[in-house]
Design a protein around this motif. Sequence first.
Motif, PDB file in Angstrom:
ATOM      1  N   ALA A 165     -39.744 -23.157 -24.530  1.00 46.05           N
ATOM      2  CA  ALA A 165     -38.635 -24.118 -24.530  1.00 46.05           C
ATOM      3  C   ALA A 165     -38.371 -24.640 -25.945  1.00 46.05           C
ATOM      4  N   VAL A 166     -39.450 -24.891 -26.707  1.00 42.72           N
ATOM      5  CA  VAL A 166     -39.284 -25.518 -28.021  1.00 42.72           C
ATOM      6  C   VAL A 166     -38.731 -24.535 -29.054  1.00 42.72           C
ATOM      7  N   HIS A 167     -39.281 -23.312 -29.070  1.00 40.78           N
ATOM      8  CA  HIS A 167     -38.899 -22.358 -30.127  1.00 40.78           C
ATOM      9  C   HIS A 167     -38.345 -21.030 -29.611  1.00 40.78           C
ATOM     10  N   GLY A 168     -38.201 -20.885 -28.320  1.00 39.22           N
ATOM     11  CA  GLY A 168     -37.772 -19.590 -27.756  1.00 39.22           C
ATOM     12  C   GLY A 168     -38.960 -18.760 -27.293  1.00 39.22           C
ATOM     13  N   GLY A 169     -40.117 -18.955 -27.959  1.00 36.81           N
ATOM     14  CA  GLY A 169     -41.380 -18.361 -27.520  1.00 36.81           C
ATOM     15  C   GLY A 169     -41.388 -16.837 -27.441  1.00 36.81           C
ATOM     16  N   ILE A 170     -42.335 -16.331 -26.674  1.00 37.50           N
ATOM     17  CA  ILE A 170     -42.486 -14.878 -26.555  1.00 37.50           C
ATOM     18  C   ILE A 170     -41.240 -14.224 -25.934  1.00 37.50           C
ATOM     19  N   PRO A 171     -40.566 -14.833 -24.936  1.00 30.16           N
ATOM     20  CA  PRO A 171     -39.317 -14.201 -24.453  1.00 30.16           C
ATOM     21  C   PRO A 171     -38.315 -14.007 -25.586  1.00 30.16           C
ATOM     22  N   GLY A 172     -38.389 -14.837 -26.611  1.00 31.13           N
ATOM     23  CA  GLY A 172     -37.451 -14.771 -27.729  1.00 31.13           C
ATOM     24  C   GLY A 172     -37.616 -13.523 -28.575  1.00 31.13           C
ATOM     25  N   LEU A 173     -38.768 -12.840 -28.448  1.00 38.16           N
ATOM     26  CA  LEU A 173     -38.934 -11.577 -29.193  1.00 38.16           C
ATOM     27  C   LEU A 173     -37.934 -10.531 -28.706  1.00 38.16           C
ATOM     28  N   ALA A 174     -37.363 -10.756 -27.508  1.00 40.32           N
ATOM     29  CA  ALA A 174     -36.342  -9.823 -27.006  1.00 40.32           C
ATOM     30  C   ALA A 174     -35.074  -9.902 -27.845  1.00 40.32           C
ATOM     31  N   ASN A 175     -34.980 -10.858 -28.760  1.00 40.20           N
ATOM     32  CA  ASN A 175     -33.814 -10.895 -29.657  1.00 40.20           C
ATOM     33  C   ASN A 175     -33.841  -9.743 -30.664  1.00 40.20           C
ATOM     34  N   LEU A 176     -34.884  -8.917 -30.590  1.00 43.19           N
ATOM     35  CA  LEU A 176     -34.905  -7.689 -31.394  1.00 43.19           C
ATOM     36  C   LEU A 176     -34.061  -6.607 -30.730  1.00 43.19           C
ATOM     37  N   ALA A 177     -33.587  -6.906 -29.520  1.00 44.83           N
ATOM     38  CA  ALA A 177     -32.753  -5.941 -28.787  1.00 44.83           C
ATOM     39  C   ALA A 177     -31.574  -6.693 -28.168  1.00 44.83           C
ATOM     40  N   ASN A 178     -30.636  -5.954 -27.568  1.00 41.63           N
ATOM     41  CA  ASN A 178     -29.574  -6.616 -26.799  1.00 41.63           C
ATOM     42  C   ASN A 178     -29.785  -6.320 -25.306  1.00 41.63           C
ATOM     43  N   ARG A 179     -28.887  -6.854 -24.477  1.00 42.59           N
ATOM     44  CA  ARG A 179     -29.056  -6.699 -23.021  1.00 42.59           C
ATOM     45  C   ARG A 179     -29.157  -5.231 -22.610  1.00 42.59           C
ATOM     46  N   GLU A 180     -28.274  -4.413 -23.186  1.00 44.58           N
ATOM     47  CA  GLU A 180     -28.243  -2.988 -22.826  1.00 44.58           C
ATOM     48  C   GLU A 180     -29.599  -2.327 -23.108  1.00 44.58           C
ATOM     49  N   GLU A 181     -30.169  -2.637 -24.266  1.00 44.26           N
ATOM     50  CA  GLU A 181     -31.459  -2.021 -24.628  1.00 44.26           C
ATOM     51  C   GLU A 181     -32.596  -2.545 -23.745  1.00 44.26           C
ATOM     52  N   VAL A 182     -32.533  -3.851 -23.422  1.00 43.60           N
ATOM     53  CA  VAL A 182     -33.574  -4.421 -22.548  1.00 43.60           C
ATOM     54  C   VAL A 182     -33.515  -3.752 -21.177  1.00 43.60           C
ATOM     55  N   PHE A 183     -32.310  -3.615 -20.610  1.00 45.37           N
ATOM     56  CA  PHE A 183     -32.162  -2.991 -19.286  1.00 45.37           C
ATOM     57  C   PHE A 183     -32.624  -1.531 -19.331  1.00 45.37           C
ATOM     58  N   LYS A 184     -32.291  -0.842 -20.433  1.00 52.80           N
ATOM     59  CA  LYS A 184     -32.664   0.574 -20.556  1.00 52.80           C
ATOM     60  C   LYS A 184     -34.199   0.705 -20.499  1.00 52.80           C
ATOM     61  N   THR A 185     -34.876  -0.166 -21.248  1.00 49.59           N
ATOM     62  CA  THR A 185     -36.345  -0.099 -21.275  1.00 49.59           C
ATOM     63  C   THR A 185     -36.944  -0.519 -19.929  1.00 49.59           C
ATOM     64  N   ALA A 186     -36.385  -1.572 -19.330  1.00 48.28           N
ATOM     65  CA  ALA A 186     -36.986  -2.098 -18.098  1.00 48.28           C
ATOM     66  C   ALA A 186     -36.676  -1.250 -16.873  1.00 48.28           C
TER      67      ALA A 186
END
Length: 318
Positions: free
Chosen positions: A89-110
Amino acid sequence: MLFTGAASCGGCEIAVLDINEKILDVVAAADILFWPVAIDTKYKDVEAMDDKNIDVCFFNGAIRTSENEHIAKLLRKKSKILISFGACAVHGGIPGLANLANREEVFKTAYLDNPSTENHDKTLPKTSVKVKEGELTLPEFYDTVKSLGQVVDVDYFLPGCPPPTKLIIDALDAIVKNKLPEKGSVLAPLKSVCDECRFEKSEKSIKDIKRVYEVDKIEEKCLLEQGIICLGPCTRGGCDARCLDANMPCTGCGGPTPNSLDQGAKMISALASILGLEAEEKMSDEEVDKLIEQVRDIVGTFYKYTLPVSLINRRVMK
Ligand code: SF4
Ligand code: SF4
Ligand code: SF4
């Protein structure tokens, strides 16, 4: 009082239970109106409340979806005090590392290029699907992860992954005694993790960077002096340097030290000086490259918890 989460692992809510018998003082001092991991309440119960009906809301998790954003805005409206709780919540945290990709790339990997997923029809999540019974909807998955403070006005920040028990107890105590500091404060000490660390420190100068498993025997001295990257110098304390007690380096979950604009940049600068990169002009390009290449995951090492709030908060997509 209210505890809830957005894009989170649930660890922050379990951390609240780690206060053990102190939870009885919390229950005696306040009604807990909403806490999905502990009591059965629904969003509609919160929506039905008057504005500012909740005295204090502890919000953990980053903002990843339209549902996360909706709940953040709803709880801001319903709460007198909103506390950003935990690194996500404070800094974006570990979920924030997904900012190395966009939605399309995240969906492709997942959902597509994933050895543990069978998806013959190559189905991807959609916000709306028609079925014979009607329409099924899902929240929108955003391209960029944000911290809570990037979406709504936050009153206090309690960092850590998860926040240390002592800081949670101190915050609850300050709430009950009406002794919270000024709005915008971080509810953690001003000192760094190095200030709380048991290891002896001396003049630091190293030639090689190592991972913990590459060191045969950890000596009783500062890990940085042993070539292990430790973010203690640029990380806010309050955890009693708990990772160092297990001979593991600080990975920075307390967020930047006070008055530091960018935790990762500060650590990169500190490391450059320890590695002697300040004398870069006296080195060959190969020597400089060799030193830099030793850090194998630059973003994961220096921005593990803070990428969304850092100066370059996501990968630039073409
Ligand atoms: S801060 Fe850490 S413990 Fe809390 S939700 Fe995020 S990942 Fe989990
Ligand atoms: S750099 Fe790490 S090991 Fe060294 S004193 Fe700071 S916290 Fe301790
Ligand atoms: S030592 Fe660093 S990574 Fe470990 S709990 Fe403390 S701030 Fe977080």
